[in-house]
Design an enzyme around this catalytic site. Structure first.
Site, PDB file in Angstrom:
ATOM      1  N   LYS A  71       0.839  -1.202   0.000  1.00  0.00           N
ATOM      2  CA  LYS A  71       0.000   0.000   0.000  1.00  0.00           C
ATOM      3  C   LYS A  71       0.872   1.249   0.000  1.00  0.00           C
ATOM      4  CE  LYS A  71      -3.922   1.917   2.655  1.00  0.00           C
ATOM      5  NZ  LYS A  71      -4.779   1.708   3.861  1.00  0.00           N
TER       6      LYS A  71
ATOM      7  N   SER B  10      -9.693   2.138   3.206  1.00  0.00           N
ATOM      8  CA  SER B  10      -8.864   2.881   2.276  1.00  0.00           C
ATOM      9  C   SER B  10      -7.986   1.984   1.401  1.00  0.00           C
ATOM     10  CB  SER B  10      -7.956   3.844   3.056  1.00  0.00           C
ATOM     11  OG  SER B  10      -7.056   3.128   3.903  1.00  0.00           O
TER      12      SER B  10
ATOM     13  N   SER C  59      -9.687  -0.496   7.385  1.00  0.00           N
ATOM     14  CA  SER C  59      -9.212  -0.323   6.015  1.00  0.00           C
ATOM     15  C   SER C  59      -8.494  -1.518   5.413  1.00  0.00           C
ATOM     16  CB  SER C  59      -8.301   0.910   5.929  1.00  0.00           C
ATOM     17  OG  SER C  59      -9.035   2.081   6.159  1.00  0.00           O
TER      18      SER C  59
END
Length: 510
Positions: free
Chosen positions: A80, A155, A179
């Site tokens: 990420k 997210s 997330s």
């Protein structure tokens, strides 16, 4: 043998170690997959083909030399883009960090490199990890591989979509309010939030420092557990790190895979059940089918009361924005990142204002404003201080519940992946996506989401929450449920392949 991209991380690692394939071959297969489908899915913000292949070649040389390798050596991974990677762009999906190349690695990145795992690239997210749909990225809108008109969660939608679309066997996400787990639920992947402090936040671009927790994204419990053990452990550079052994999550996942939960007591939160009208009927049906399977595996299921959970959502949306307001103050157009208005005609304060106006997106601005207000003189005790008191009550509810049960179960998210644009006009409706996941972040314990079935042809996740440093019980329960997954999915949606974890993208005909 099945296609390389269909195989689990554990299988790939064994194949590499035992010479049935090479890391270069495996890494190339996933890079080719990215080339083939990421033009549609847009899970990646940056792909590092040369770096990934260089690491893979090192692994193959080590195998040829007979060197002992770690459990995931040679298995590629996506990271990420909120985790700092030396020499690779790290933007947090924000224009304010566009083009930033970090001079150092996050601890998690160091551990991935030490494990000899090729890094495929950096995945998309909601800007600064603020969002539940990956619609707030400044660069791209990641699509859900199950239905490209729907969100992949957030997210960490990029990491979840990359794994679901078989562009990576493993990925790193971060979980501040859900997330990792919420994207896992809506993409049919396995997402794990470790105990807060059990892995390092050093080099993790901060959103909410008392909540942020990095963790694994995978296709099954064992793969997640293997990655969990690679990235976890004490780090003296992180003042919030727990100096304790990593829970035996790999052994727990293997034990759970036998399908025996005899002696395990699971709790269903009374307050979640009473608020079941917040969840879609199809989600509740799939979740209840999962609970039935857990009972058949030998688990005892009882009701527990956690009255303060009803206040978790507003508590979170006072604490997290307040900490975000403080953390994001460093983006001032002076020290690094974007600088706007520096033309000799504007004051320092004006440059700061112009930089933040140009560099931050709407959700980040919303949370900074909310957090700054909650921390302002005259309001800090009434809002932020009171929220911290309620957080203590939520922790106490968890502690009392874990005196009665080994783990707590719930749906991961109240609804399936929603369509793009459905909730961006109403922030509260967007925030509801984390209704079931937020309490665990406020408590600090572990939580995992495991695919449990389908609703309207879209994946549903079941969440398992454990006590602090009780990550192993969450993996055991999740792996046990996973062992029944073929039956669950055959009952729920026989027209879709029973192996939800491995066929998500191809079964949609993309």
């Amino acid at each position: 043998m099945s296609r390389i991209i269909d195989r689990t991380a554990a299988e790939l690692a064994a194949d590499i170690r035992e010479g049935r394939t090479t890391s270069v071959e495996v890494t190339t297969a996933f890079l080719d997959r990215i080339d083939a489908v990421d033009g549609t899915v847009k899970a990646f913000l940056h792909v590092d083909r040369d770096g990934a292949l260089a690491t893979a070649a090192e692994v193959d040389a080590a195998v040829a030399a007979g060197q002992e390798l770690g459990p995931l050596a040679g298995v590629p991974i996506a990271v990420k883009d909120v985790v700092v990677t030396k020499g690779l762009p790290t933007t947090a999906a924000s224009k304010i960090l566009e083009g930033w190349i970090p001079p150092y690695d996050a601890t998690i990145t160091e551990r991935i490199k030490a494990a000899k795992m090729p890094i495929l690239g950096k995945t998309n997210l909601d800007e600064f990890a603020m969002g539940s749909s990956t619609e707030y990225s400044a660069y791209a809108k990641t699509l859900n591989p199950w239905d490209t008109g729907r969100i992949p969660g957030g997210s960490g939608g990029g990491s979840a979509a990359a794994v679901a679309a078989k562009m990576a066997p493993l990925a790193i996400g971060t979980d501040t309010g859900g997330s990792i787990r919420q994207p896992g639920a809506v993409t049919g992947t396995f997402g794990a939030k470790p105990t807060y402090g059990s892995n390092s936040r050093y080099g993790l671009i901060a959103f909410s420092s008392s909540l942020d927790t990095p963790g694994p994204v995978s296709r099954n419990a064992l793969d997640a557990a293997l990655l969990h053990e690679v990235i976890s452990g004490y780090d003296p550079r992180d003042s919030t790190a727990i100096d304790a052994p990593v829970p035996p999550v790999v052994a727990a996942a293997k034990a759970g895979a036998t399908g025996d939960l005899s002696g395990v007591k699971l709790g269903i939160v009374k307050e979640f059940a009473e608020g079941a009208d917040a969840a879609e009927p199809g989600v509740i049906a799939a979740y209840e089918a999962g609970v039935e399977q857990l009972v058949k595996l030998g688990a005892e299921v009882v009701e527990v009361s956690c009255p303060s959970f009803s206040y978790a959502l507003p508590t979170y949306y006072l604490i997290a924005p307040s900490e975000a307001s403080s953390n994001l103050a460093r983006y001032d157009g002076v020290r690094y990142g974007l600088r706007a208005g520096d033309d000799g005609k504007h004051s320092l304060e004006e440059v700061m204002s112009l930089t933040r106006e140009a560099g931050f997106g709407p959700e980040v601005k919303r949370r900074i404003i909310l957090g700054t207000y909650a921390l302002s003189a005259g309001y800090v005790d009434a809002f932020y201080g009171k929220a911290q008191l309620v957080r203590t009550l939520i922790k106490q509810d968890f502690e009392k519940a874990f005196e009665q049960v080994d783990a707590i179960i719930s749906p991961t998210t109240p609804f399936i992946a929603f369509k793009f644009g459905e909730r961006t006009g109403d922030p509260y409706q967007m925030y509801l996506a984390d209704l079931y996941t937020i309490p665990t972040n406020l408590y600090g314990g572990p939580g995992v989401s495991v695919p449990v079935g389908l609703s309207e042809g879209m994946p549903v996740g079941l969440q398992v929450m454990g006590p602090v440093m009780g990550d192993d019980i969450t993996y055991r329960v999740a792996a046990a449920l996973e062992s029944t997954q073929d039956t669950l999915l055959a009952d729920t949606a026989p027209e879709i392949s029973a192996n939800l974890r491995l066929t998500a993208f191809d079964e949609k005909g993309n």
